[in-house]
Design an enzyme around this catalytic site. Structure first.
Site, PDB file in Angstrom:
ATOM      1  N   LYS A   1     -11.156 -21.136   3.252  1.00  0.00           N
ATOM      2  CA  LYS A   1     -12.075 -20.145   3.928  1.00  0.00           C
ATOM      3  C   LYS A   1     -13.393 -19.937   3.107  1.00  0.00           C
ATOM      4  CE  LYS A   1     -12.113 -16.042   7.220  1.00  0.00           C
ATOM      5  NZ  LYS A   1     -11.384 -15.165   8.008  1.00  0.00           N
TER       6      LYS A   1
ATOM      7  N   ARG B   1     -15.472 -23.018   3.434  1.00  0.00           N
ATOM      8  CA  ARG B   1     -16.251 -22.831   4.881  1.00  0.00           C
ATOM      9  C   ARG B   1     -17.523 -21.942   4.853  1.00  0.00           C
ATOM     10  NH1 ARG B   1     -10.969 -23.036   6.518  1.00  0.00           N
ATOM     11  NH2 ARG B   1     -11.106 -20.928   7.544  1.00  0.00           N
TER      12      ARG B   1
ATOM     13  N   GLU C   1      -6.768  -6.361   7.694  1.00  0.00           N
ATOM     14  CA  GLU C   1      -7.125  -6.569   9.164  1.00  0.00           C
ATOM     15  C   GLU C   1      -5.946  -6.329   9.895  1.00  0.00           C
ATOM     16  OE1 GLU C   1      -9.096 -10.203  11.781  1.00  0.00           O
ATOM     17  OE2 GLU C   1      -7.145 -10.633  10.990  1.00  0.00           O
TER      18      GLU C   1
END
Length: 249
Positions: free
Chosen positions: A66, A69, A152
């Site tokens: 991630k 990216r 989260e």
């Protein structure tokens, strides 16, 4: 591999382990909070808004992918600054209204800070996905310092969770190249799940009305804590008069 390199690897391994432990401890703290809120809510309202919870930590490989990216620098401070879902907690509820009850309970926790909210229930994604996403900052007390760690939190109904699980399996099976007809069926299934949630919410509200109408004053002299029932003596209710007169005085 020389001795210096081995020592560097050991130090790095310790640093990464401690970094990941921060997020594990944050999840532990959050799950303890949820357990307390759940038990208190059950006591106050004779109802539990949470069906179940599930937590997870991203793997180092997923974190690295991630970060790449996003085109960010490869370092632990960079990971912490740019990857906000290393620790994740999913809370599954029975009814739509439960989702916002849980959010309010979390908002009222003075040591928590909600950094971001994305409401995919009032504004579903194009594919039909629905859930309430919160980025929550929670304090973690280590042996030598206090850290503020981001988690989260996803809050959704059973129907939303079932749909999301199915959608994930389909995308994994087709390696993200899902045929258009299947995508359309998924969207229709999401609409059906949303309709079911609305119907269940209406039934839930009707049951609450009946329950309230059937409440008997004779039941108000009993309390239940950890499955143990206690009868409040009649003299105990004198505290109501004493507290009322004290507040008026």
């Amino acid at each position: 591999m020389n001795q210096l390199t081995i020592q560097q690897m050991k130090r790095f391994r310790t640093e990464v382990t401690r970094f990941m432990m921060l997020y594990k401890f944050a999840l532990d703290e959050m799950e303890t909070k949820i357990d307390i809120l759940q038990e208190e809510f059950q006591f106050l309202h004779e109802y539990n808004p949470i069906e179940h919870t599930k937590s997870r930590l991203k793997s180092p490989e997923s974190i690295l992918n991630k970060l790449q990216r996003k085109g960010c620098e490869l370092s632990l401070p960079s990971i912490r600054a740019h990857i906000k879902d290393i620790a994740g907690l999913r809370i599954t509820c029975s009814f739509l209204s439960d989702i916002y009850i849980i959010r309010e309970l979390l908002q009222n926790q003075t040591d928590l800070r909600i950094l971001e909210e994305k409401d995919y229930i009032r504004q579903p994604k194009a594919n039909g996905y629905q859930s309430l996403h919160l980025l929550v900052e929670i304090p973690v007390f280590m042996s030598d310092r206090e850290e503020r760690v981001c988690i989260e939190v996803q809050i959704r109904t059973i129907a939303m969770d079932f749909w999301a699980s199915l959608e994930h399996k389909i995308y994994y099976k087709y390696n993200h190249g899902v045929p258009a007809p299947l995508l359309q069926e998924l969207k229709e299934a999401a609409d059906a799940a949303a309709a079911l949630d609305r119907q269940m919410e209406r039934l839930h509200q009707e049951v609450d009305k009946v329950k309230e109408a059937q409440a008997k004053s004779s039941e108000l002299n009993r309390i239940v804590i950890k499955n143990q029932e206690f009868v409040l003596p009649a003299a105990f209710f004198k505290l109501i008069d004493d507290s009322s007169s004290g507040s008026n005085g």
